[in-house]
Design an enzyme around this catalytic site. Sequence first.
Site, mmCIF file in Angstrom:
data_model
loop_
_atom_site.group_PDB
_atom_site.id
_atom_site.type_symbol
_atom_site.label_atom_id
_atom_site.label_comp_id
_atom_site.label_asym_id
_atom_site.label_seq_id
_atom_site.Cartn_x
_atom_site.Cartn_y
_atom_site.Cartn_z
ATOM 1 N N TYR A 34 -13.241 -32.008 36.802
ATOM 2 C CA TYR A 34 -11.911 -31.915 36.218
ATOM 3 C C TYR A 34 -12.064 -31.817 34.697
ATOM 4 C CZ TYR A 34 -6.963 -31.697 36.930
ATOM 5 O OH TYR A 34 -5.669 -31.225 37.021
ATOM 6 N N HIS A 39 -15.844 -32.742 28.007
ATOM 7 C CA HIS A 39 -16.975 -32.230 28.790
ATOM 8 C C HIS A 39 -17.544 -30.959 28.147
ATOM 9 C CE1 HIS A 39 -14.515 -34.218 32.116
ATOM 10 N NE2 HIS A 39 -15.659 -34.829 32.232
ATOM 11 N N GLN A 154 -19.641 -40.251 23.692
ATOM 12 C CA GLN A 154 -19.420 -41.533 23.015
ATOM 13 C C GLN A 154 -18.173 -42.235 23.561
ATOM 14 O OE1 GLN A 154 -21.202 -43.288 20.980
ATOM 15 N NE2 GLN A 154 -19.641 -44.832 20.561
ATOM 16 N N LYS A 155 -17.279 -41.456 24.209
ATOM 17 C CA LYS A 155 -16.073 -42.077 24.776
ATOM 18 C C LYS A 155 -16.444 -43.189 25.735
ATOM 19 C CE LYS A 155 -13.600 -41.246 28.054
ATOM 20 N NZ LYS A 155 -12.830 -41.657 29.213
ATOM 21 N N GLN A 159 -21.538 -46.923 28.786
ATOM 22 C CA GLN A 159 -22.324 -46.120 29.721
ATOM 23 C C GLN A 159 -23.518 -45.479 29.005
ATOM 24 O OE1 GLN A 159 -20.477 -43.515 32.830
ATOM 25 N NE2 GLN A 159 -21.002 -41.910 31.381
ATOM 26 N N MET A 190 -9.744 -37.656 25.160
ATOM 27 C CA MET A 190 -9.579 -36.842 26.366
ATOM 28 C C MET A 190 -10.259 -37.526 27.550
ATOM 29 S SD MET A 190 -9.771 -32.934 25.237
ATOM 30 C CE MET A 190 -8.633 -32.327 24.004
ATOM 31 N N SER A 192 -10.307 -37.215 32.170
ATOM 32 C CA SER A 192 -9.750 -36.639 33.406
ATOM 33 C C SER A 192 -8.623 -37.528 33.913
ATOM 34 C CB SER A 192 -10.840 -36.518 34.471
ATOM 35 O OG SER A 192 -11.962 -35.846 33.946
HETATM 36 P P1 AMP Z 1 -16.790 -38.021 33.433
HETATM 37 O O1 AMP Z 1 -16.611 -36.697 34.084
HETATM 38 O O2 AMP Z 1 -15.519 -38.675 33.011
HETATM 39 O O3 AMP Z 1 -17.718 -38.928 34.197
HETATM 40 O O4 AMP Z 1 -17.530 -37.729 32.067
HETATM 41 C C1 AMP Z 1 -18.718 -36.956 32.027
HETATM 42 C C2 AMP Z 1 -19.305 -37.043 30.646
HETATM 43 O O5 AMP Z 1 -18.348 -36.558 29.707
HETATM 44 C C3 AMP Z 1 -19.638 -38.478 30.221
HETATM 45 O O6 AMP Z 1 -20.851 -38.468 29.479
HETATM 46 C C4 AMP Z 1 -18.476 -38.843 29.333
HETATM 47 O O7 AMP Z 1 -18.793 -39.815 28.364
HETATM 48 C C5 AMP Z 1 -18.173 -37.512 28.678
HETATM 49 N N1 AMP Z 1 -16.805 -37.502 28.160
HETATM 50 C C6 AMP Z 1 -15.672 -37.790 28.850
HETATM 51 N N2 AMP Z 1 -14.597 -37.729 28.031
HETATM 52 C C7 AMP Z 1 -15.068 -37.394 26.810
HETATM 53 C C8 AMP Z 1 -14.457 -37.178 25.544
HETATM 54 N N3 AMP Z 1 -13.141 -37.282 25.357
HETATM 55 N N4 AMP Z 1 -15.247 -36.848 24.504
HETATM 56 C C9 AMP Z 1 -16.598 -36.732 24.663
HETATM 57 N N5 AMP Z 1 -17.220 -36.919 25.838
HETATM 58 C C10 AMP Z 1 -16.486 -37.239 26.894
#
Ligand code: AMP
Length: 295
Positions: A34, A39, A154-155, A159, A190, A192
Amino acid sequence: MSVQVIRTKDDLRAALRPRRRAGETIGLVPTMGYLHDGHLALIRAARERCDVVVMSLFVNPTQFREGEDLESYPRDEERDLALAEEAGADIVYAPSVEDVYPNGFATWVEVGGGLTDVLCGDPGRRGPDHFRGVTTVVAKLFNTVEPDASFFGQKDAQQAIVIRRMARDLDFRTEIVTVPTVREPDGLAMSSRNTYLSPADRERAPALYRALRTAQEAVEGGASLDDALADARRVLTEAGIEPEYLEARYADDLTPAAAFDGRPVLVAVAARVGAARLIDNVVLGPPSEAETPAE
Ligand code: AMP
């Protein structure tokens, strides 16, 4: 579509073997799909540094707690493939749950050191098993992809810290790159999960980042961390948001930070805003220093 979609770890290894033999570097971007601009920033960072960019697309069931949003987590593979390709991904690895967790799966990667039972890992919140799910699936990805560099946002600061420690402790040779948080114009990080926000909640949600910025400005103005957190808490209260946590911790080991001792301080917040559980953070240097990445 030129992005290659791969469904099994065996096919992924087979696709990467000749590339590695040819001396090409491989970048890995793990995601749950998503896709949004956060991402895409990770994919672009990987594109800049690596010859082959692999994005994984897998809603990892083991990092969700009972009662969390595993079933309702937003999914749109077709859209994700188009966006990933546009941002520069070469391969999207989108395995089934059975490919990742075969029958009888019984092995876990667990990071200790006080990194996974605080903040989001506190047993009263998502709990340490959340991070156990994350580190297990990421370790498996590291083993399959053998990336030269891996990209995390970094969000999700905690993790990234946990994965960095896992990679160091278990001798994964991949470089861990942390990419700055990408935000909406009004400051909301941002995510999902922002799709869960009703219009009214979407208006309140930027208060998380406003609160963090308030703390940052207070520290830059010479306030103590305690006072800065109190200012931030007021901003949340005014928006009708009761945080799950709002804490200052040293960014290297996540121990509580009461004052600056030369190490960067992570100020992290989590809060339920309507149907969404949101997290955000800033990293503060000692007063007068600019923001420092959590390395
Ligand atoms: P997720 O799909 O939410 O598991 O995120 C996948 C990767 O994208 C992880 O390394 C998150 O930290 C990164 N990520 C999610 N949201 C952001 C954002 N707003 N800015 C930078 N990286 C993000």
